[in-house]
Motif scaffolding. Structure first.
Motif, mmCIF file in Angstrom:
data_model
loop_
_atom_site.group_PDB
_atom_site.id
_atom_site.type_symbol
_atom_site.label_atom_id
_atom_site.label_comp_id
_atom_site.label_asym_id
_atom_site.label_seq_id
_atom_site.Cartn_x
_atom_site.Cartn_y
_atom_site.Cartn_z
ATOM 1 N N LEU A 20 0.836 -1.188 0.000
ATOM 2 C CA LEU A 20 0.000 0.000 0.000
ATOM 3 C C LEU A 20 0.878 1.249 0.000
ATOM 4 C CD1 LEU A 20 -2.688 -0.978 2.661
ATOM 5 C CD2 LEU A 20 -2.605 -1.542 0.220
ATOM 6 N N SER A 21 0.392 2.275 -0.674
ATOM 7 C CA SER A 21 1.087 3.562 -0.687
ATOM 8 C C SER A 21 0.132 4.655 -0.229
ATOM 9 C CB SER A 21 1.579 3.898 -2.093
ATOM 10 O OG SER A 21 2.494 2.929 -2.559
ATOM 11 N N CYS A 22 0.701 5.688 0.364
ATOM 12 C CA CYS A 22 -0.084 6.837 0.796
ATOM 13 C C CYS A 22 0.702 8.095 0.441
ATOM 14 C CB CYS A 22 -0.346 6.775 2.292
ATOM 15 S SG CYS A 22 -1.132 8.254 2.973
ATOM 16 N N ALA A 23 0.182 8.837 -0.515
ATOM 17 C CA ALA A 23 0.816 10.077 -0.927
ATOM 18 C C ALA A 23 0.299 11.212 -0.065
ATOM 19 C CB ALA A 23 0.531 10.350 -2.398
ATOM 20 N N ALA A 24 1.207 11.920 0.584
ATOM 21 C CA ALA A 24 0.833 12.999 1.494
ATOM 22 C C ALA A 24 1.201 14.348 0.907
ATOM 23 C CB ALA A 24 1.539 12.812 2.836
ATOM 24 N N SER A 25 0.334 15.311 1.105
ATOM 25 C CA SER A 25 0.621 16.674 0.682
ATOM 26 C C SER A 25 0.105 17.639 1.737
ATOM 27 C CB SER A 25 -0.016 16.981 -0.671
ATOM 28 O OG SER A 25 -1.427 16.854 -0.597
ATOM 29 N N GLY A 26 0.736 18.805 1.805
ATOM 30 C CA GLY A 26 0.313 19.823 2.753
ATOM 31 C C GLY A 26 0.721 19.552 4.189
#
Length: 122
Positions: A20-26
């Motif tokens: 699983l991947s989780c792209a984070a922004s902010g």
């Protein structure tokens, strides 16, 4: 504004693997916890694995030795490598984040959540 977007879920046979991947922004906190949680139908949400900004990790007993949490700070991405999957691992998996003030990241109340990605093990 913090955004977390999961990907990588799917259907797999018992004994198989998924990442699983989780792209984070902010996300601007210098000290933070990032975690993976899961919720199966009719069950409470449970913490699976967590990692802090220093790279320290913690795991639920049910996944120790099978799951590995990691992060790529250059890509602002959180990962969960899941091996030796079991039917009991079937659930919606969520990525979450929170500012860290010390202690075990799995014990925190997280305030940023992704939309979830489904994992089905048969």
């Amino acid at each position: 504004q913090v955004q977390l977007v999961e990907s990588g879920g799917g259907s797999v046979q018992a004994g198989g693997s998924l990442r699983l991947s989780c792209a984070a922004s902010g996300y601007t906190y210098s000290s933070y916890c990032m975690g993976w949680f899961r919720q199966a139908p009719g069950k409470e949400r449970e913490g699976v694995a967590a990692i802090d900004s220093d790279g320290s990790t913690s795991y639920a007993d049910s996944v120790k030795g099978r799951f590995t949490i990691s992060q790529d700070n250059a890509k602002n991405t959180l990962y969960l490598q899941m091996n030796s999957l079991k039917p009991d691992d079937t659930a919606m998996y969520y990525c979450a984040g929170v500012r860290r003030f010390g202690g075990d990241c799995l014990a925190y109340d997280y305030n940023y959540w992704g939309q979830g990605t489904q994992v089905t093990v048969s």
